[in-house]
Structure formats: C-alpha cells, structure tokens
Design an enzyme around this catalytic site. Structure first.
Site, short mmCIF file in Angstrom:
data_model
loop_
_atom_site.label_atom_id
_atom_site.label_comp_id
_atom_site.label_asym_id
_atom_site.label_seq_id
_atom_site.Cartn_x
_atom_site.Cartn_y
_atom_site.Cartn_z
N GLU A 80 9.96 2.55 -0.14
CA GLU A 80 8.87 1.87 0.73
C GLU A 80 9.24 0.45 0.90
O GLU A 80 9.20 -0.31 1.80
CB GLU A 80 7.36 2.00 0.58
CG GLU A 80 7.00 3.62 0.50
CD GLU A 80 7.32 4.13 -0.67
OE1 GLU A 80 8.11 4.10 -1.37
OE2 GLU A 80 6.31 5.00 -0.84
N ARG A 84 11.23 -1.94 3.57
CA ARG A 84 10.29 -3.22 3.97
C ARG A 84 11.31 -4.48 3.92
O ARG A 84 11.53 -5.29 5.11
CB ARG A 84 9.14 -3.23 3.71
CG ARG A 84 8.15 -4.55 4.10
CD ARG A 84 8.03 -5.72 3.08
NE ARG A 84 7.85 -6.90 3.56
CZ ARG A 84 7.64 -8.14 2.92
NH1 ARG A 84 8.42 -8.19 1.85
NH2 ARG A 84 7.32 -9.16 3.55
N ARG A 85 11.96 -4.68 2.77
CA ARG A 85 12.78 -5.79 2.83
C ARG A 85 13.88 -5.92 3.94
O ARG A 85 14.35 -6.91 4.08
CB ARG A 85 13.24 -5.82 1.30
CG ARG A 85 12.08 -6.18 0.27
CD ARG A 85 12.81 -6.35 -1.12
NE ARG A 85 12.89 -7.66 -1.26
CZ ARG A 85 12.16 -8.66 -1.52
NH1 ARG A 85 10.84 -8.64 -1.77
NH2 ARG A 85 12.52 -10.17 -1.53
N CYS A 133 2.98 5.84 -3.51
CA CYS A 133 2.33 6.22 -4.90
C CYS A 133 1.05 5.15 -4.55
O CYS A 133 0.77 4.33 -3.96
CB CYS A 133 3.23 5.47 -5.82
SG CYS A 133 3.86 3.71 -5.67
N CYS A 273 2.90 1.32 -4.00
CA CYS A 273 3.22 1.21 -2.47
C CYS A 273 2.07 1.24 -1.80
O CYS A 273 2.18 0.74 -0.40
CB CYS A 273 4.05 2.30 -2.21
SG CYS A 273 5.72 2.13 -2.99
N ARG A 279 -1.34 -4.20 2.57
CA ARG A 279 -1.34 -5.42 2.76
C ARG A 279 -0.51 -5.81 3.82
O ARG A 279 -0.77 -6.88 4.83
CB ARG A 279 -0.64 -6.19 1.50
CG ARG A 279 -0.33 -7.68 1.75
CD ARG A 279 0.47 -8.08 0.45
NE ARG A 279 1.18 -9.20 0.90
CZ ARG A 279 1.43 -10.37 0.13
NH1 ARG A 279 1.23 -10.28 -1.27
NH2 ARG A 279 1.92 -11.56 0.42
N LYS A 409 14.98 -11.89 -2.94
CA LYS A 409 14.09 -12.99 -2.56
C LYS A 409 15.15 -14.25 -2.29
O LYS A 409 14.80 -14.76 -1.11
CB LYS A 409 13.24 -13.47 -3.58
CG LYS A 409 11.72 -12.52 -3.73
CD LYS A 409 10.99 -13.50 -4.81
CE LYS A 409 9.61 -12.41 -5.17
NZ LYS A 409 9.84 -11.44 -5.92
N LYS A 444 7.06 -20.71 1.56
CA LYS A 444 5.88 -19.61 1.63
C LYS A 444 4.33 -20.41 1.72
O LYS A 444 3.70 -20.06 2.56
CB LYS A 444 5.79 -18.56 0.50
CG LYS A 444 7.04 -17.71 0.49
CD LYS A 444 7.15 -16.86 -0.58
CE LYS A 444 5.97 -15.97 -1.00
NZ LYS A 444 6.18 -14.49 -0.95
ZN ZN Z 1 5.75 3.60 -4.58
#
Ligand code: ZN
Length: 476
Positions: A80, A84-85, A133, A273, A279, A409, A444
């Site tokens: 996941e 997303r990244r 998870c 996750c 979030r 990152k 950020k």
């Molecule tokens: Zn997970």
C-alpha cells in the site's frame, strides 16, 4: 461505470505483465499488491477509462535502527505504501508537465496563483489485494478463513494459545478449519517453541472464555462449532495508549487504535496501512510537498480490496469512524471517507493461494523480500527494492546514488525540486517564494495549509501518531 472486479482484474493483469524481477517465486513466496488507478470519464460521461498509474508490491518494514538521515531508504515497504509513493512520483511528473505547458492527464490550472487542480471527470481510486494491516484487519472470524494479513511474530502468544485449542479439537477439523494464526510458516515455527507454561495459560484462558461465551470447545457434540474468534493483525498498538488484552477469542485485540508495523524482531516507527490510508483519506495522498502546487488535497474516491478476509464494519471503523468527529479542517479538506468495496477476485500470489500451490520440495513458504514499484512515468517506471534499497546493490554501494529507490524520500524530494526549478517565477506558488527553504523538512513545513490540516487530525483523532526524529528529515 466500473466494478470492483474490473479494478481487481486490471491491477492483477498489470502486475502479470511486469518483468520477473522482484516477483515472488510461485508456490513458495507470497506478496501483497496495491495500486493507484486513474479514472477518466468520457466526454459524454457514459464510460470511464481506467488506468493503473502506480502499482506496488511488498510485505516488509525496516526497524528503527536501519532508518537513514539521508532519506535514501524506504522505511515501509508494504504494498500500500509503495503504491502510494509511486502515486506521488506519478503526480509530480504530471505537475511538471502542467507547469511546463505540456498536456497533463490529471491537472488543469486552479483558482489561486500557481495552483493546480484535478481536471473535471478525473479521479483516483486505491486498490489493495488484501485488507490493510492494522485496525481494519481486526474482526470476528466467520468459519474457516485465512488471516487478512500475516499475523507475524506478534501473534506468538496467541499461537501457543491456539495450539492449546487445537489439541482439544477433532482431528478432522485440522484439515478444514485453517483458522487464524495457522496459515504461515512463521507461525508454525513459533508453535514449536510454545512450551507447557504457554499451554497452561491457554487452558485457563479458555475457561474464562467459556464463561463469557456460549460455545464450549470441550463439548464432544459441538464438533463443528468454532469458538468465536478474531482475525488478528501483526501490527502492535502504539506506545502510551491502550494495549491489546491478548485474551483468547474476541478479546485478543483492542480496536480503533493506532498500530505500528512489526519489523524483523525490531520495533518500527511505521504506522499500519489502516492508519496510513485513514490519514490519506483526510489529508489526501499527494503528501505535503505537492500540496504547495495544489488547490486542495487529492483523495481516493474508493478503496477496493481483493478477495480474502474482509469486514466492511472493520474497514469503516478504521477509515471513517476514527476521524468522523474531526472539525476545523482548512477549506478544501474534508473527512469524507472513500467508498469501501470488495472484489471477488483473488491475487494469485497472496499467502493463501501460494500455500495451496506449495509443494514440500520447494522449502518453506515465505514472504517475498523484494518490493516492486511501477508507475506511469516516462523515465525508469520500474523500481525494485529489497530492505529499502535497490535490489541487487552490493553492501559497499549502500548509501550511494545507485542504491537509492526512485520513490525514496530524497528522490521524491529531488523530483519536487526539479518541478520547482521548472516553474516560471510568476507561476511559483506563494508558499515557495523566498530563499529560506532548504531541507526536505523546511519544504514540508512550509506547506502551511496541509500542516494545519495534519495538526487538526492529529490533535482530534490521532494524538499518539508516532513521529520519527526530526533529524531524519533534514536532508536536502
Ligand atoms: Zn500493511
């Protein structure tokens, strides 16, 4: 317009077409898959075009001690998170196209200066081959089902307790039950370790349990009835909050709490996750950096889960109920959770399927150590890692440019800096003006509205959200 099965099959087919590198060995290794899917309405709005723009696989998470000050390691390689990244990498390139006057599939000019917005008729959804998870994975079992995610070491206590149960069970049930905790080789190894002390505890636990519940495992005539039990997650409660009671059956876990992923015997700082998806459901999945350029957050309109243990209520609890009371978010942000759906198609490299194909000559079943990221970008769309670095790099090369994943990152930050450099001064978002911004952390923090939303979410719903040391974000 689209069905969960269409989405699942699109993602599985996409995975099947990728090269072999980083894929699990059939019948021995298993993995998890997740993807970001771009949906584009046709001009008459009668059909929708579906395109995988990011796909991720992976099951691992590194411990705290392996984290890097240079932002060059992937801390969390659950599918996941990888997906997303890759999605952020894709969005960065799409923004780059937009600001340089090329056509973008996603963005059109927004209302504010230097701001962009998602085109009308364009949206994103998230696919994951398994229940995420953490909190969403905790729900009562219904007969014989596999665990939604690997219960890993955290289930060790539960495992010995379950061995106790098993000794009292009819042998015919051994074949069919396949109850929680019985599904992974890790668990079997912990079974062997369970001693008499554990078993005594178990039996005591069972008595308590029987007083609370109507079903007794000791009655010879109720062979086919399973005691009520919970699906479990290997993710542990965050420190300083409620802990898991670890009692048998339905009282094993606390629900609705933040959890951290298990690492290899070491604590990690990575939230489960379930927590991360929640979030993203409030702050968007674009992250702080891209929010400089965006009029508002980009949400997943739906989360589709592949075939396997799934419980709608638990998904709702994890992704909606936990933050439905949050107020005072900046304009553009909302707490509208995505639509939650399940597909009836199974990922053939998941744990259950791998186990069914496994032959004893193949050795122990294990989670695949590699994580694959693929995203719809023009250069190097495929990025395969192991232990947080590019797969195959020598120990000596760790820490060098060649070892970095393109979704680490630092690499995502550098793509962002290229986007900034490509933006004409007159089109630069207000928050990026001025020269005082230097590090990843600075950029950020400067995303004021995003940070404001994050602060509200944290204060009102997730005060115990773990935050890594700030020093780890000061790279540039
Ligand atoms: Zn997970």
């Amino acid at each position: 317009m689209w069905s969960p099965d269409e989405i699942a099959s699109l993602c599985y087919n996409h995975f099947n077409k990728l090269p072999k590198r980083g894929k699990p060995e059939a019948g021995r290794e298993w993995t998890l898959l997740a993807a970001v899917v771009l949906l584009t309405d046709s001009s008459d709005q009668k059909t929708v075009q579906k395109q995988v723009v990011s796909l991720g696989t992976g099951t691992k998470c590194i411990g705290q001690s392996a984290m890097s000050m240079k932002g060059d390691i992937l801390n969390d390689s659950h599918a996941e998170v990888i997906a997303r990244r890759g999605g952020v990498r894709y969005l960065t390139e799409q923004l780059h196209r937009a600001v340089t006057g090329q056509s973008s599939d996603v963005f059109c000019p927004g209302a504010g200066k230097g701001k962009w917005t998602v085109k009308p008729g364009v949206s994103f959804l998230f696919f994951t081959s398994q229940t995420p998870c953490g909190d969403a994975s905790i729900f009562p079992t219904t007969g014989s089902q596999a665990q939604p995610c690997e219960p890993v070491k955290a289930a060790q206590n539960g495992e010995s307790e379950r061995r106790g149960l098993k000794r009292h069970a009819e042998s015919e049930l051994e074949e069919t039950r396949q109850g929680p905790g019985m599904k992974t080789s890790d668990n079997h190894s912990s079974c062997r370790k369970s001693g008499d002390a554990d078993e005594r505890e178990v039996i005591t636990g069972n008595k308590e349990h029987n007083q609370l519940n109507e079903v007794s495992y000791y009655q010879p005539d109720v062979k086919k009835v399973y005691p009520p039990d919970l699906h479990r997650t290997g993710a542990k409660c965050v420190p300083d909050g409620p802990t898991d009671p670890l009692k048998p059956g339905l009282l094993y876990h606390s629900v609705g709490v933040l959890r951290v992923k298990p690492g290899r015997g070491e604590r990690t700082l990575s939230l489960s996750c379930s927590d991360k998806l929640t979030r993203w459901a409030v702050l968007g999945f674009q992250g702080a950096l891209l929010s400089h350029y965006l009029q508002g957050p980009i949400y997943f309109s739906a989360v589709v889960v592949g075939k396997g243990p799934y419980n709608h209520q638990a998904m709702q609890r994890a992704m909606r109920t936990r933050c439905s009371h949050v107020r005072g978010l900046p304009s553009g942000f909302s707490i509208q959770a995505p639509e939650l759906l399940q597909a009836s198609l199974e990922f053939t490299h998941n744990h259950t399927h791998t186990e069914s194909k496994h032959t004893h000559t193949q050795g122990r079943i294990s989670p695949c150590g590699a994580a694959i990221s693929w995203c719809a970008v023009s250069q190097h769309p495929l990025d395969v890692t192991a232990n947080g670095y590019k797969q195959g790099v020598t120990k000596k090369a760790l820490g060098t440019l060649q070892a970095r994943s393109l979704i680490s990152k630092v690499e995502l930050f550098h793509s962002f800096l290229k986007l900034r450099a490509a933006t004409e001064d007159a089109q630069l978002p207000e928050t990026l003006r001025g020269n005082e911004l230097r590090t990843y952390w600075d950029y950020k923090q400067a995303a004021g509205v995003y940070q404001q939303a994050w602060t509200q979410l944290r204060l009102q719903a997730f005060p115990l959200w773990l935050r890594g040391p700030r020093e780890l974000l000061r790279f540039h």
